[in-house]
Design an enzyme around this catalytic site. Structure first.
Site, PDB file in Angstrom:
ATOM      1  N   SER A  41       0.843  -0.919  -0.183  1.00 23.70           N
ATOM      2  CA  SER A  41      -0.309   0.205  -0.072  1.00 23.70           C
ATOM      3  C   SER A  41       0.423   1.500  -0.009  1.00 23.70           C
ATOM      4  O   SER A  41       0.558   2.015   0.960  1.00 23.70           O
ATOM      5  CB  SER A  41      -0.782   0.037   1.404  1.00 23.70           C
ATOM      6  OG  SER A  41       0.059  -0.248   2.592  1.00 23.70           O
ATOM      7  N   HIS A 154      -2.631  -6.273   2.422  1.00 25.96           N
ATOM      8  CA  HIS A 154      -2.246  -7.521   3.624  1.00 25.96           C
ATOM      9  C   HIS A 154      -2.864  -8.301   3.494  1.00 25.96           C
ATOM     10  O   HIS A 154      -1.902  -9.174   4.023  1.00 25.96           O
ATOM     11  CB  HIS A 154      -1.473  -6.672   4.345  1.00 25.96           C
ATOM     12  CG  HIS A 154      -0.485  -5.361   4.516  1.00 25.96           C
ATOM     13  ND1 HIS A 154      -0.569  -4.146   4.946  1.00 25.96           N
ATOM     14  CD2 HIS A 154      -0.367  -4.880   2.922  1.00 25.96           C
ATOM     15  CE1 HIS A 154       0.565  -3.324   4.794  1.00 25.96           C
ATOM     16  NE2 HIS A 154       0.551  -3.245   3.586  1.00 25.96           N
ATOM     17  N   GLN A 162      -6.485  -1.391   7.258  1.00 29.02           N
ATOM     18  CA  GLN A 162      -5.295  -2.741   7.249  1.00 29.02           C
ATOM     19  C   GLN A 162      -4.342  -3.236   8.155  1.00 29.02           C
ATOM     20  O   GLN A 162      -4.284  -4.722   8.295  1.00 29.02           O
ATOM     21  CB  GLN A 162      -4.410  -2.052   6.564  1.00 29.02           C
ATOM     22  CG  GLN A 162      -3.089  -2.573   5.867  1.00 29.02           C
ATOM     23  CD  GLN A 162      -1.816  -1.595   5.251  1.00 29.02           C
ATOM     24  OE1 GLN A 162      -2.592  -1.193   4.013  1.00 29.02           O
ATOM     25  NE2 GLN A 162      -0.920  -0.687   6.024  1.00 29.02           N
ATOM     26  N   GLU A 163      -4.688  -2.245   9.664  1.00 32.38           N
ATOM     27  CA  GLU A 163      -3.903  -2.775  10.668  1.00 32.38           C
ATOM     28  C   GLU A 163      -4.071  -2.776  11.755  1.00 32.38           C
ATOM     29  O   GLU A 163      -4.015  -1.283  12.345  1.00 32.38           O
ATOM     30  CB  GLU A 163      -2.087  -2.469  10.850  1.00 32.38           C
ATOM     31  CG  GLU A 163      -1.231  -2.171   9.285  1.00 32.38           C
ATOM     32  CD  GLU A 163      -0.585  -1.731   8.970  1.00 32.38           C
ATOM     33  OE1 GLU A 163       0.109  -1.378   9.999  1.00 32.38           O
ATOM     34  OE2 GLU A 163       0.325  -2.156   8.332  1.00 32.38           O
ATOM     35  N   GLU A 204       1.720  -9.514   7.020  1.00 31.26           N
ATOM     36  CA  GLU A 204       2.852  -8.933   8.332  1.00 31.26           C
ATOM     37  C   GLU A 204       2.940  -9.380   9.655  1.00 31.26           C
ATOM     38  O   GLU A 204       3.400  -9.499  10.844  1.00 31.26           O
ATOM     39  CB  GLU A 204       2.446  -7.350   9.330  1.00 31.26           C
ATOM     40  CG  GLU A 204       1.966  -5.994   7.662  1.00 31.26           C
ATOM     41  CD  GLU A 204       2.650  -4.725   7.956  1.00 31.26           C
ATOM     42  OE1 GLU A 204       1.872  -4.329   9.609  1.00 31.26           O
ATOM     43  OE2 GLU A 204       2.828  -4.553   6.959  1.00 31.26           O
ATOM     44  N   ASP A 241      -3.909   1.293  12.185  1.00 28.56           N
ATOM     45  CA  ASP A 241      -3.628   1.752  10.377  1.00 28.56           C
ATOM     46  C   ASP A 241      -4.559   1.607   9.511  1.00 28.56           C
ATOM     47  O   ASP A 241      -4.077   0.251   8.966  1.00 28.56           O
ATOM     48  CB  ASP A 241      -2.119   1.571  10.102  1.00 28.56           C
ATOM     49  CG  ASP A 241      -1.839   2.223   8.752  1.00 28.56           C
ATOM     50  OD1 ASP A 241      -2.543   2.813   7.828  1.00 28.56           O
ATOM     51  OD2 ASP A 241      -0.534   2.077   8.148  1.00 28.56           O
ATOM     52  N   GLU A 285      -3.173   5.604  12.361  1.00 30.22           N
ATOM     53  CA  GLU A 285      -1.865   6.102  11.108  1.00 30.22           C
ATOM     54  C   GLU A 285      -2.565   6.337   9.521  1.00 30.22           C
ATOM     55  O   GLU A 285      -3.817   5.346  10.068  1.00 30.22           O
ATOM     56  CB  GLU A 285      -0.966   5.410  11.476  1.00 30.22           C
ATOM     57  CG  GLU A 285       0.296   5.289   9.771  1.00 30.22           C
ATOM     58  CD  GLU A 285       1.267   4.050   9.628  1.00 30.22           C
ATOM     59  OE1 GLU A 285       1.312   3.152  10.672  1.00 30.22           O
ATOM     60  OE2 GLU A 285       1.322   3.778   8.710  1.00 30.22           O
ATOM     61  N   ASP A 312       1.537   8.322   6.672  1.00 29.88           N
ATOM     62  CA  ASP A 312       1.893   7.973   6.690  1.00 29.88           C
ATOM     63  C   ASP A 312       2.182   8.174   4.966  1.00 29.88           C
ATOM     64  O   ASP A 312       3.261   8.148   4.199  1.00 29.88           O
ATOM     65  CB  ASP A 312       2.218   6.042   6.602  1.00 29.88           C
ATOM     66  CG  ASP A 312       3.023   5.307   5.864  1.00 29.88           C
ATOM     67  OD1 ASP A 312       3.484   5.729   4.996  1.00 29.88           O
ATOM     68  OD2 ASP A 312       2.311   3.639   5.611  1.00 29.88           O
ATOM     69  N   LYS A 337       9.909   5.506   6.997  1.00 26.69           N
ATOM     70  CA  LYS A 337       9.893   4.168   6.613  1.00 26.69           C
ATOM     71  C   LYS A 337      11.347   4.691   5.021  1.00 26.69           C
ATOM     72  O   LYS A 337      11.098   5.250   4.227  1.00 26.69           O
ATOM     73  CB  LYS A 337       8.886   4.062   5.329  1.00 26.69           C
ATOM     74  CG  LYS A 337       7.304   3.357   6.505  1.00 26.69           C
ATOM     75  CD  LYS A 337       6.218   3.513   5.214  1.00 26.69           C
ATOM     76  CE  LYS A 337       5.840   2.361   5.488  1.00 26.69           C
ATOM     77  NZ  LYS A 337       4.355   2.343   4.787  1.00 26.69           N
ATOM     78  N   HIS A 365       8.503  -0.955   9.537  1.00 25.41           N
ATOM     79  CA  HIS A 365       9.263  -1.731   8.372  1.00 25.41           C
ATOM     80  C   HIS A 365       7.678  -1.465   6.998  1.00 25.41           C
ATOM     81  O   HIS A 365       7.359  -0.553   6.979  1.00 25.41           O
ATOM     82  CB  HIS A 365       8.411  -3.276   8.846  1.00 25.41           C
ATOM     83  CG  HIS A 365       7.469  -3.552   9.388  1.00 25.41           C
ATOM     84  ND1 HIS A 365       6.572  -4.443   9.606  1.00 25.41           N
ATOM     85  CD2 HIS A 365       6.148  -2.457   9.016  1.00 25.41           C
ATOM     86  CE1 HIS A 365       5.435  -4.395   9.339  1.00 25.41           C
ATOM     87  NE2 HIS A 365       5.055  -3.261   9.609  1.00 25.41           N
ATOM     88  N   ARG A 366       8.052  -2.311   6.331  1.00 26.07           N
ATOM     89  CA  ARG A 366       7.399  -3.013   5.028  1.00 26.07           C
ATOM     90  C   ARG A 366       5.803  -3.469   5.306  1.00 26.07           C
ATOM     91  O   ARG A 366       7.602  -5.227   5.692  1.00 26.07           O
ATOM     92  CB  ARG A 366       7.635  -2.582   3.981  1.00 26.07           C
ATOM     93  CG  ARG A 366       8.894  -1.034   3.779  1.00 26.07           C
ATOM     94  CD  ARG A 366       7.799   0.275   3.768  1.00 26.07           C
ATOM     95  NE  ARG A 366       6.698   0.320   3.434  1.00 26.07           N
ATOM     96  CZ  ARG A 366       6.906   1.557   2.175  1.00 26.07           C
ATOM     97  NH1 ARG A 366       7.795   1.992   1.937  1.00 26.07           N
ATOM     98  NH2 ARG A 366       5.581   1.392   1.815  1.00 26.07           N
ATOM     99  N   SER A 367       4.999  -3.715   4.061  1.00 24.16           N
ATOM    100  CA  SER A 367       4.849  -5.183   4.125  1.00 24.16           C
ATOM    101  C   SER A 367       5.213  -6.114   3.852  1.00 24.16           C
ATOM    102  O   SER A 367       5.302  -7.391   4.068  1.00 24.16           O
ATOM    103  CB  SER A 367       3.362  -4.837   3.661  1.00 24.16           C
ATOM    104  OG  SER A 367       3.602  -4.769   2.394  1.00 24.16           O
ATOM    105  N   LYS A 388       6.589   0.007  14.247  1.00 27.47           N
ATOM    106  CA  LYS A 388       5.817  -1.038  13.732  1.00 27.47           C
ATOM    107  C   LYS A 388       6.460  -1.884  13.170  1.00 27.47           C
ATOM    108  O   LYS A 388       7.302  -1.717  12.168  1.00 27.47           O
ATOM    109  CB  LYS A 388       5.005  -0.604  13.818  1.00 27.47           C
ATOM    110  CG  LYS A 388       4.809  -0.134  12.368  1.00 27.47           C
ATOM    111  CD  LYS A 388       3.380   0.034  11.472  1.00 27.47           C
ATOM    112  CE  LYS A 388       3.533   0.837  10.363  1.00 27.47           C
ATOM    113  NZ  LYS A 388       2.703   0.663   9.048  1.00 27.47           N
TER     114      LYS A 388
HETATM  115  O1  LIG Z   1       0.918   0.799   5.669  1.00 21.11           O
HETATM  116  C1  LIG Z   1       2.045   0.793   5.900  1.00 21.11           C
HETATM  117  O2  LIG Z   1       2.221   1.496   6.956  1.00 21.11           O
HETATM  118  C2  LIG Z   1       3.066   0.044   5.160  1.00 21.11           C
HETATM  119  C3  LIG Z   1       3.864  -1.219   6.279  1.00 21.11           C
HETATM  120  O3  LIG Z   1       2.683  -1.368   7.523  1.00 21.11           O
HETATM  121  O4  LIG Z   1       2.495  -1.002   4.284  1.00 21.11           O
HETATM  122  P1  LIG Z   1       3.479  -0.855   2.840  1.00 21.11           P
HETATM  123  O5  LIG Z   1       4.401  -1.354   3.531  1.00 21.11           O
HETATM  124  O6  LIG Z   1       1.981  -1.854   2.054  1.00 21.11           O
HETATM  125  O7  LIG Z   1       3.022   0.323   2.226  1.00 21.11           O
HETATM  126 MG   LIG Z   2       0.573   3.312   6.580  1.00 19.90          MG
END
Ligand SMILES: O=C(O)[C@@H](CO)OP(=O)(O)O
Ligand SMILES: [Mg+2]
Length: 425
Positions: A41, A154, A162-163, A204, A241, A285, A312, A337, A365-367, A388
């Site tokens: 994403s 994800h 998403q999270e 994740e 998130d 987020e 983000d 990131k 991190h990234r997914s 995270k």
């Molecule tokens: O949206 C996010 O914050 C990230 C990481 O959790 O996802 P992605 O790496 O897929 O952008």
């Molecule tokens: Mg995000």
């Protein structure tokens, strides 16, 4: 210290997609190595990954061009040079690329070299990476925010957001915090089993069950916190998130995985306001889309003194976008990131800029991850107190937790656990 050797290969990330690993050697024999992660994403203004595109290998997702760029062009330009410091090395890489978004050589190539150099210099100075980057005061261990239910892009389920993360902030140490987090994770697994829900995991490492609503995710997590013997909010809080850019549909927010309903920006902010009242959420987020700057400002005005609001997608770890955000009153914190911007120096500059404006920084991190642990050292180096990096059942995520456990052990009595105070409002 001259750079004597640079090399790269194509390796794999946690989704089984190719990614770049760079290796670099200095004249005293010190070595550094780094792998680049990859998002699903992604924000629209992220530095560009270079993927092969036209080849059939990996359906065009290969990174052989990025690898070749390191072996030929970057190695050619840097071999036998002494950049003197990280900033000069990173400037050289950016100049060599020559594009505003690192699209020619690829941010995936450039970041791998940038981190490999940081590691080699740290090795040469005989310092752990966090101290090399952060100095003697780099002693703060972060609160880990464990993503225990995965949805959105994800996971293959009915959850739009998403999270859903747990925040075990009321602990004496990082080690205790991780233990609390994992206990809740295991309690959640039992609870899902009891309800006949799937315990398969998403990208994740959080569970990815089909639920009848987004709120059910929160209710299950709160029940799991209690089942593990903790008080929700007081000891273990929540962070979300929703990755709202992914929900953006012709100027409205679409619940694209559940019932396909749509709401406008104001209603989305009202939803968050309601959730903040009902649930112990300390961090939110991307509650709104990267396309919705006005909505973001309004949400910050309404919610910014109640919760940490992290940008983000809207900031992409980019100093120019952050500057606009500061000007327009968007968010009170920024997600960090490194691969969104593409070099170690620019990542650290973005952190400095955020701190100077009183914004929080939240390392991520990234997914699509690898077992590279750079972000664990980074979060200690900048001392921002929260990270995270998924949940505790996939190796590419636990690699970061385990690195932080080692750092805490190494720091001994100097180590300080950030706790609840790390969350800005
Ligand atoms: O949206 C996010 O914050 C990230 C990481 O959790 O996802 P992605 O790496 O897929 O952008
Ligand atoms: Mg995000």
């Amino acid at each position: 210290m001259r750079i004597t050797h640079i090399d790269a290969i194509e390796v794999l990330d946690s989704r089984g997609n190719p990614t770049v690993e760079a290796a670099l050697q200095l004249e005293d024999g010190s070595e550094g190595r780094a792998m680049t992660p990859s998002g699903a994403s992604t924000g629209m203004h992220e530095a560009a990954e270079l993927r092969d595109g036209d080849s059939h290998r990996y359906g065009g997702k290969g990174v052989q061009k990025a690898v070749a760029g390191i072996r030929d062009e970057i190695a050619g330009a840097l071999a036998n040079k002494d950049p003197g410091e990280q900033r000069a090395l990173d400037r050289l890489l950016c100049e060599l690329d020559g594009t505003p978004n690192k699209g020619r050589l690829g941010a995936n190539a450039i970041l791998a070299v940038s981190i490999a150099y940081a590691r080699a210099v740290a090795a040469s100075r005989k310092l752990p990476l966090y101290r090399h980057l952060g100095g003697d005061n780099a002693v703060t261990l972060p609160v880990p925010c464990l993503n225990v239910i995965n949805g959105g892009r994800h996971a293959d389920n009915t959850v739009d957001f998403q999270e859903f993360k747990i925040v075990p902030h009321h602990a004496a140490s990082f080690a205790e915090s991780i233990r609390m987090g994992e206990e809740v994770f295991h309690a959640l697994k039992k609870l899902l089993q009891k309800h006949g829900l799937s315990t398969g995991v998403g990208d994740e490492g959080g569970f990815a069950p089909n639920l009848h609503s987004n709120e059910q995710a929160i209710e299950l997590i709160i029940a799991a916190i209690e089942a593990a013997g903790y008080r929700p909010g007081e000891q273990v809080a929540l962070a979300l998130d929703p990755a709202a850019s992914e929900m953006w549909h012709h100027g409205r927010y679409r619940f694209f995985k559940s019932n396909q309903s749509e709401i406008d920006s104001q209603a989305m902010t009202a939803l968050w306001s309601d959730w903040l009242q009902r649930y112990p959420i300390v961090l939110l987020e991307d509650p709104l889309s990267e396309h919705d700057w006005d909505g973001w400002s309004e949400a910050t005005r309404q919610l910014g003194n109640r919760v940490e609001l992290v940008g983000d997608d809207i900031f992409c770890t980019n100093p120019e976008l952050l500057q606009r955000g500061i000007r327009e009153g968007v968010a009170n914190s920024i997600l960090i990131k490194p691969n969104q911007i593409g070099t170690v120096t620019e990542t650290l500059d973005c952190v400095e800029q955020a701190k100077a404006a009183g914004y929080g920084c939240y390392v991520s991190h990234r997914s699509g991850e690898t077992e590279d642990t750079f972000i664990a050292d980074l979060v200690v180096a900048i001392g921002c107190g929260h990270i995270k990096t998924g949940s505790g059942c996939r190796g590419e995520r636990t690699a970061k937790f385990n690195r932080l456990l080692r750092i805490e052990h190494e720091l001994g009595s100097r180590a300080r656990f950030a706790g609840r105070a790390a969350f800005v409002r």
